[in-house]
Each structure stands twice: as C-alpha cells, then as structure tokens.
Scaffold this active site. Structure first.
Site, mmCIF file in Angstrom:
data_model
loop_
_atom_site.group_PDB
_atom_site.id
_atom_site.type_symbol
_atom_site.label_atom_id
_atom_site.label_comp_id
_atom_site.label_asym_id
_atom_site.label_seq_id
_atom_site.Cartn_x
_atom_site.Cartn_y
_atom_site.Cartn_z
ATOM 1 N N TYR A 1 0.837 -1.203 0.000
ATOM 2 C CA TYR A 1 0.000 0.000 0.000
ATOM 3 C C TYR A 1 0.872 1.254 0.000
ATOM 4 O O TYR A 1 0.683 2.162 -0.813
ATOM 5 C CB TYR A 1 -0.903 -0.019 1.236
ATOM 6 C CG TYR A 1 -1.757 1.216 1.416
ATOM 7 C CD1 TYR A 1 -2.958 1.360 0.715
ATOM 8 C CD2 TYR A 1 -1.382 2.230 2.296
ATOM 9 C CE1 TYR A 1 -3.756 2.488 0.888
ATOM 10 C CE2 TYR A 1 -2.166 3.364 2.470
ATOM 11 C CZ TYR A 1 -3.343 3.484 1.767
ATOM 12 O OH TYR A 1 -4.124 4.608 1.939
ATOM 13 N N LYS B 1 1.121 4.094 -3.033
ATOM 14 C CA LYS B 1 0.717 5.479 -2.768
ATOM 15 C C LYS B 1 1.895 6.449 -2.923
ATOM 16 O O LYS B 1 1.729 7.571 -3.401
ATOM 17 C CB LYS B 1 0.095 5.598 -1.378
ATOM 18 C CG LYS B 1 -1.263 4.918 -1.257
ATOM 19 C CD LYS B 1 -2.293 5.515 -2.192
ATOM 20 C CE LYS B 1 -3.678 4.972 -1.943
ATOM 21 N NZ LYS B 1 -4.672 5.509 -2.897
#
Length: 237
Positions: A145, A149
């Site tokens: 993640y 990002k």
C-alpha cells in the site's frame, strides 16, 4: 453531448468516495463520466474497467471509450479516487500478491487518469489523484500500500512539472487522507474514533471548489487531510 455547466470524469466513481463525488457534481448540474468496474447509475456515462486486462489493455480500452464519448469536447476536471487497502509486511504469505493488487488499484488507475487529462482536459482544468498521508513515511505493516501510494505522490509531482504533457495552466494535486469515513471502514473498525475520520462530503466539496477555481493549492501539491473533532484541515506536505 447534452449542454451542462461543466464536465468531470471520476475514475473510481462507483466506490464510496467516488459516489460522493458523482453526486456532488450532478447536484451542480455538471456532466459526469464514471470509470469503474461497475456502473454508477447517477453518472451520465459509464466506462467499465475490465479487471482481466493488463495495464496497457486497460489504458487503450478506456482512452478509446473516453475519446468516443467526448467526441472532441474537453473536460474541466479528472478526479481519480480509485484505490483500495491491503496490509502485510515482507514475511506475509500474500506480500507480493497484495503489492500487485495495490499497484493495480492505485498506480494503474492514476496513470490512466493522467493520460486522460493529457488528451482531454481543458487548459486551466484540474487533475486530482489519491495518495495517502501514511506513504510520506515508512509503512512496514502495509508495504504494498505504502509503495503504491508513494508512487502516486511521485506521479503527481511529475505531471505537475513543465513538459509533462498536460494542458497549459493545469492544476495537478493529490489528496492524502488518513482515514475516510466510509461504510467499509465503519464496518471493519467499529470501535475507532470516527471524529478523526474525514467525511466523503468534505472531499467532494473540496473537488467542487477546485473546479470553480477556489482555494486551489499550488500545482504539484500533496494535500494532507487532517481531521480532528470532525473538523478537517488541509496541510500541504
């Protein structure tokens, strides 16, 4: 295409935040295009993402459909709120699988949104991507993640730079939320302090302001959404 006050494309327009964005712009009598794996009935048109396609196939498919739909018209904004969350450190059995999923959900969608903006955004229009405040630092418990990002943050800076291929005077920025107040987050974190969660309406209203040229950040900005006691502050990273 029917006359409207403005035109916006929402990538991820069937998710919780995307639905709030579609609703907001429709309430202001804008034409709204939705890109997602399922249609949003409120949108004027829907482009369906085929998850079985690879990155390049998805891009070609989506760009062709958008080109056909717009038929030479330009849009005022492109908002990418597609994404998802998966945890796991490097020892997790699903480490690579989750990392790949995060890359597909955040990076594929953001680059395709950037490509749409390069070809179909008006001069002075805006492109907003979705990063994460957590990805400004290390994320050992959710490596895939954080990595995806952080790539969106880099993409935001690159698209905002000179010679990125985007139209003149475009605003490119990323929102960096901590936790959004979505039905799924409430389901999975029933005991959390929701006074620190950012409301979907706040984010949709923010995009609306940017579409009107109000309170726009400097292009290339990574805008953190910091919520305390149900009040949200915007702090540029």
């Amino acid at each position: 295409m029917a006359s409207a006050f403005g035109r916006v494309i929402v990538y991820g327009g069937k998710g919780a935040l995307g639905t709030a964005c579609v609703s907001k712009f429709k309430s202001e009598n804008w034409w709204v295009g939705c890109i997602d794996m399922k249609p949003n009935e409120q949108a004027d048109v829907n482009v369906i993402v085929k998850p079985e396609n690879n990155w390049q196939e998805q891009a070609v498919d989506i760009l062709q459909e958008i080109t056909n739909i717009l038929n030479g018209d330009k849009v005022d904004g492109v908002i990418c709120v597609a994404g998802g969350w998966a945890g796991g450190n490097a020892a997790n059995k699903d480490f690579i699988k989750n990392s790949e999923l995060m890359w597909k959900q955040s990076v594929w969608s953001s680059t395709i949104a950037g490509s749409i903006a390069a070809h179909h955004l008006k001069e002075g229009g805006f492109l907003s991507l979705t990063g994460a405040k957590a990805a400004l630092e290390d994320t050992p418990g959710m490596i895939g993640y954080g990595m995806a990002k952080a790539a969106v943050h880099q993409l935001t800076k690159s698209l905002a730079a000179k010679e990125s291929g985007l139209p003149k005077d475009s605003l490119v920025s990323a929102i960096l939320p901590i936790t959004l107040d979505t039905p799924m987050n409430r389901k999975w974190m029933p005991k959390a302090d929701t006074s620190t969660w950012t409301s979907l309406e706040f984010v949709a209203d923010l995009f609306w302001k940017w579409s009107q040229g109000q309170d726009r950040p400097v292009t290339g900005s990574l805008v953190q959404l910091i919520t305390k006691n149900n009040k949200t502050e915007l702090i540029t990273a």
